[in-house]
Design a protein around this motif. Structure first.
Motif, mmCIF file in Angstrom:
data_model
loop_
_atom_site.group_PDB
_atom_site.id
_atom_site.type_symbol
_atom_site.label_atom_id
_atom_site.label_comp_id
_atom_site.label_asym_id
_atom_site.label_seq_id
_atom_site.Cartn_x
_atom_site.Cartn_y
_atom_site.Cartn_z
ATOM 1 N N UNK A 124 -2.278 4.934 1.814
ATOM 2 C CA UNK A 124 -1.826 4.156 3.071
ATOM 3 C C UNK A 124 -2.405 4.638 4.540
ATOM 4 N N UNK A 125 -2.635 5.814 4.950
ATOM 5 C CA UNK A 125 -3.216 6.154 6.035
ATOM 6 C C UNK A 125 -4.575 5.597 6.182
ATOM 7 N N UNK A 126 -5.280 5.489 4.984
ATOM 8 C CA UNK A 126 -6.566 4.652 5.187
ATOM 9 C C UNK A 126 -6.734 3.367 5.258
ATOM 10 N N UNK A 127 -5.802 2.468 4.515
ATOM 11 C CA UNK A 127 -5.880 1.356 4.518
ATOM 12 C C UNK A 127 -5.203 0.706 5.529
ATOM 13 N N UNK A 128 -4.127 1.305 6.088
ATOM 14 C CA UNK A 128 -3.100 0.349 7.092
ATOM 15 C C UNK A 128 -4.077 -0.027 8.162
ATOM 16 N N UNK A 129 -4.914 0.933 8.789
ATOM 17 C CA UNK A 129 -5.778 0.405 9.975
ATOM 18 C C UNK A 129 -6.840 -0.641 9.572
ATOM 19 N N UNK A 130 -7.470 -0.416 8.425
ATOM 20 C CA UNK A 130 -8.130 -1.532 7.844
ATOM 21 C C UNK A 130 -7.784 -2.928 7.711
ATOM 22 N N UNK A 183 0.847 -1.213 -0.043
ATOM 23 C CA UNK A 183 0.013 0.177 -0.021
ATOM 24 C C UNK A 183 0.884 1.361 0.160
ATOM 25 N N UNK A 184 1.858 1.266 0.657
ATOM 26 C CA UNK A 184 2.851 2.214 0.493
ATOM 27 C C UNK A 184 3.807 2.422 -0.533
ATOM 28 N N UNK A 185 4.231 1.402 -1.031
ATOM 29 C CA UNK A 185 5.473 1.439 -1.713
ATOM 30 C C UNK A 185 5.014 1.396 -3.511
ATOM 31 N N UNK A 186 3.940 0.678 -3.615
ATOM 32 C CA UNK A 186 3.066 0.511 -4.984
ATOM 33 C C UNK A 186 2.967 1.887 -5.604
ATOM 34 N N UNK A 187 2.220 2.706 -4.773
ATOM 35 C CA UNK A 187 1.836 4.098 -5.176
ATOM 36 C C UNK A 187 3.084 4.884 -5.313
ATOM 37 N N UNK A 188 3.994 4.854 -4.371
ATOM 38 C CA UNK A 188 5.451 5.563 -4.743
ATOM 39 C C UNK A 188 6.063 5.315 -5.879
ATOM 40 N N UNK A 189 6.248 3.920 -6.189
ATOM 41 C CA UNK A 189 6.793 3.555 -7.426
ATOM 42 C C UNK A 189 5.996 4.065 -8.557
ATOM 43 N N UNK A 190 4.550 4.245 -8.565
ATOM 44 C CA UNK A 190 3.628 4.719 -9.606
ATOM 45 C C UNK A 190 4.082 6.123 -9.739
ATOM 46 N N UNK A 191 4.280 6.930 -8.572
ATOM 47 C CA UNK A 191 4.432 8.220 -8.850
ATOM 48 C C UNK A 191 5.894 8.606 -9.453
ATOM 49 N N UNK A 192 6.805 7.709 -8.947
ATOM 50 C CA UNK A 192 8.290 8.139 -9.559
ATOM 51 C C UNK A 192 8.139 7.660 -11.110
ATOM 52 N N UNK A 193 7.368 6.508 -11.629
ATOM 53 C CA UNK A 193 7.380 5.998 -13.120
ATOM 54 C C UNK A 193 6.679 7.274 -13.826
ATOM 55 N N UNK A 194 5.638 7.775 -13.420
ATOM 56 C CA UNK A 194 4.853 8.756 -14.048
ATOM 57 C C UNK A 194 5.666 10.021 -14.081
#
Length: 312
Positions: A284-290, A250-261
């Motif tokens: 990530x802040x929404x998904x982590x507690x869930x 949840x943390x690194x996939x969006x980060x890698x996506x941002x870097x690629x874009x």
């Protein structure tokens, strides 16, 4: 001082989602729900770990650190995001923007470090369970938390000064509803090579190295699990890692996506860049507690007991 006043705008103009300005009022609702879930969910986990003695273990101490960083990240972006989408108030003072930039990048780096510490926790728990309580003492956990905080502060402390040294005269319009270093430095009408090199150095030496060590820890964990004779015990051991693996993704996939874009999608519509950045900061802040509430029965039980006491 006069030169600084001339070359720096007194304020920046924040942007919601380019091309969807007329829909900002509609987008404000989902954003408010996301902030509510992030703040409430992570606060509940913090309270559960604090109140329940059964959760006073290394794994849950690290989880409380993760929840704290998620709350802090949400609080760092909340004022400008809600003002932009709900009130169409786009102004932010130059110095306030620098502070927000520093906080966002710091809490993001802190979260990366916490995820690395959590992978070390899983490695010790599975590969060396007999030494788990002696290796991960409260002093060691506190030291790791302090080290992650210090790393973020020292590494990112130069960023505001690297921006302040640049004359910003092209525009004062940012492309997000919050302040980020890459976004601010693009507005400079001077050489930004130092900023770019330092930004890349920070990315590789912290986030990049954290990802490498998290990957290596799971290689060692998988190797250790494969030596367990019982398939039931192998599955049980791997199940203790599921929540952490999902949090890492949840943390690194969006980060890698941002870097690629950012690196390769220069011709992509501007709203794609903004949406990817929003996903990286908000999801990530929404998904982590869930994730941890759904996948960790000890957390579910602690939360249920906590609310039961409140009702009584």
């Amino acid at each position: 001082m006069r030169l600084i006043n001339i070359t720096h705008p007194t304020y920046f103009l924040l942007t919601g989602i380019p091309g969807l300005e007329n829909s900002h009022s509609w987008l404000a609702g989902p954003l408010c729900v996301m902030y509510a879930v992030a703040l409430a969910g992570n606060t509940v986990i913090l309270q559960a770990v604090r109140l329940e003695s059964s959760l006073h273990e290394p794994m849950y101490y690290f989880l409380s650190m993760l929840s704290f960083s998620d709350v802090a990240m949400s609080m760092a972006t909340l004022p400008t995001v809600l003002r932009t989408f709900c009130l169409s108030a786009r102004h932010i003072a130059f110095d306030a923007c620098l502070i927000q930039m520093f906080l966002i990048h710091s809490f993001s780096m802190m979260e990366s470090g916490i995820l690395l510490a959590m992978s070390f926790d899983r490695y010790v728990a599975i590969c060396n369970p007999l030494r788990y309580s002696t290796v991960l003492t409260k002093e060691v956990i506190a030291g790791l938390g302090l080290a992650m905080t210090t790393r973020s502060f020292i590494t990112l402390f130069p960023l505001p000064f690297l921006i302040k040294r640049l004359p910003i005269c092209r525009s004062n319009v940012l492309s997000h509803s919050y302040c980020l270093h890459p976004d601010m430095m693009k507005l400079a009408c001077a050489d930004i090579t130092i900023n770019s090199i330092y930004g890349l150095f920070v990315l590789v030496s912290t986030f990049g190295m954290d990802m490498v060590f998290i990957f290596l820890s799971y290689v060692l964990i998988l190797h250790s699990v494969m030596t367990i004779a019982s398939q039931k015990e192998r599955i049980k051991a791997l199940n203790t890692c599921v929540s952490h693996i999902l949090a890492v993704l949840a943390f690194y996939v969006p980060m890698i996506g941002v870097s690629i874009v950012h690196r390769f999608g220069k011709h992509a519509p501007s709203y794609i860049h903004v949406l990817m950045s929003n996903i990286y900061l908000f999801v990530p802040p929404v998904l982590n507690p869930i994730i941890y509430s759904a996948k960790t029965k000890e957390i579910r039980r602690a939360i249920a007991r906590m609310f039961h006491r409140i009702k009584m």
